[in-house]
Design an enzyme around this catalytic site. Structure first.
Site, PDB file in Angstrom:
ATOM      1  N   CYS A   1       0.815  -1.219   0.000  1.00  0.00           N
ATOM      2  CA  CYS A   1       0.000   0.000   0.000  1.00  0.00           C
ATOM      3  C   CYS A   1       0.848   1.268   0.000  1.00  0.00           C
ATOM      4  O   CYS A   1       0.504   2.262  -0.666  1.00  0.00           O
ATOM      5  CB  CYS A   1      -0.951  -0.001   1.196  1.00  0.00           C
TER       6      CYS A   1
ATOM      7  N   HIS B   1      -2.422   6.610   4.481  1.00  0.00           N
ATOM      8  CA  HIS B   1      -0.970   6.699   4.597  1.00  0.00           C
ATOM      9  C   HIS B   1      -0.504   8.047   4.043  1.00  0.00           C
ATOM     10  O   HIS B   1      -0.777   8.387   2.883  1.00  0.00           O
ATOM     11  CB  HIS B   1      -0.289   5.574   3.814  1.00  0.00           C
TER      12      HIS B   1
END
Length: 362
Positions: free
Chosen positions: A150, A243
């Site tokens: 990710c 993130h």
């Protein structure tokens, strides 16, 4: 209108598995045939085995579906979405691929294999050509296609237009990664609340290796990794989803900030040209405000499928600095695998698997 393609979800009760189910529940091209989980949950209703943790319709409307054993004999479908951990993925995914299924995997088990596409459809759709070599050398009738880590997904989505337009020579990236990236229950709250943990096992190595493969050049049936220097520092922070990454980049030719911004804002890839169902209108959203992007304000835009870019400014060491934000569980996981499958379907690659489906009505 073509009938929807039957799919199996492996690891359906976990954090990523639930997001697969929610996205598939009303998908125009795919329909869930089997949901699979651990052996202890086989035979249970999905609602009884799954502690549903997402907004929207509980269990994606599939709460009454009975969980099937995670085996080819019990849960075959021409398309398989894998939300498995690496160890079971290494065992189960090849079994489904050998039997003729296209496996779209979120696991890390096969990402760096020479014959497995590691795919971000806007970045490297041509890497799907590796499947021909994979099937020939492994003897599989199906295939395995992986989406990246990710953190690497967020990074490479922003680097790709810069690499294509100017050439990326060096990258330093520091990540601030959401708690959900550790799964559920993940990191203990007393370890994470009011704290930053400067270590995520294997994360920095994945980002560095996968980014070079993703930006690499397809030569014949091999990937020549991109020749760029990259250093990653990864941290866990007390954010639920999203993130953040702060990035310094050295670009060939030292382009102006205006040229960089134009390259980022104007970039479109094959998913946008094909209008794939899960593709955002633009893969990158460029922000002008000094304090953006932010997870609270920006993360859920575009259903979590775009990467947000902000704070474009000079870097005294490498030339360019920028801030990135991406949804780790959507663009970095379930949504990424689904977009990979949509690309394969749009290119006609799934037709043979669907035609050979032993459970297809004749």
């Amino acid at each position: 209108m073509h009938p929807r393609i039957p799919v199996t979800v492996l690891g359906a009760t976990g954090v990523v598995g639930q997001r697969f189910v929610r996205r598939l529940s009303h998908h125009p091209w795919f329909a869930v045939r089997h949901l699979c989980a651990s052996d202890r949950n086989t035979g249970k209703r999905y609602r009884d085995a799954c502690d549903w943790r997402l907004r929207g319709e509980p269990w994606g409307g599939l709460g009454e579906q009975v969980l099937a054993p995670a085996s080819v004999g019990d849960a075959f479908a021409p398309v398989v979405f894998s939300a498995l951990d690496s160890a079971p993925a290494r065992e189960l995914e090849p079994e489904f691929a050998a039997a003729g299924a296209w496996v779209f995997s979120n696991a890390s088990a096969f990402r760096m294999a020479d014959d497995v596409p590691l795919l971000v459809p806007e970045v490297n759709p041509d890497h799907l050509a590796l499947v021909a070599r994979q099937r020939r050398e492994r003897g599989w009738r199906g295939a395995i296609v992986c989406n990246p880590n990710c953190t690497a997904t967020v990074l490479v989505t922003a680097l790709a237009p810069l690499h294509a337009t100017f050439g990326v020579e060096a990258v330093f990236m520091t990540s601030m990664q959401a708690a959900s990236g550790a799964g559920y229950p993940g990191v203990a709250s007393l370890d994470l609340l009011g704290n930053v943990i400067p270590f995520i096992r294997g994360e920095e190595e994945k980002v560095e290796e996968e980014t070079r493969k993703l930006l690499g050049r397809l030569t014949g049936e091999r990937i020549e990794p991109a020749a760029l220097a990259i250093s990653a520092a990864c941290n866990r922070v007390p954010v639920v989803d999203g993130h953040h990454e702060t990035v310094s980049v050295r670009l060939a030719g030292d382009p102006s900030l205006a040229a960089v911004r134009a390259a980022l804002a104007g970039w479109r890839g094959e998913p946008q040209r094909l209008a794939l169902p899960s593709a955002p209108a633009a893969p990158l959203v460029v922000h002008d405000a000094d304090d953006r992007p932010q997870a609270r304000l920006d993360l859920d835009d575009t259903d979590g499928m775009a990467v947000h870019v902000g704070r474009l400014r000079p870097c005294p060491l490498l030339g360019l600095k920028l801030a990135l934000l991406g949804h780790n569980a959507e663009r970095g996981a379930a949504g990424a695998s689904l977009l990979n499958a949509e690309l394969a379907r749009a290119r006609g690659l799934l037709a043979a698997a669907v035609a050979a489906d032993p459970h297809r009505p004749r």
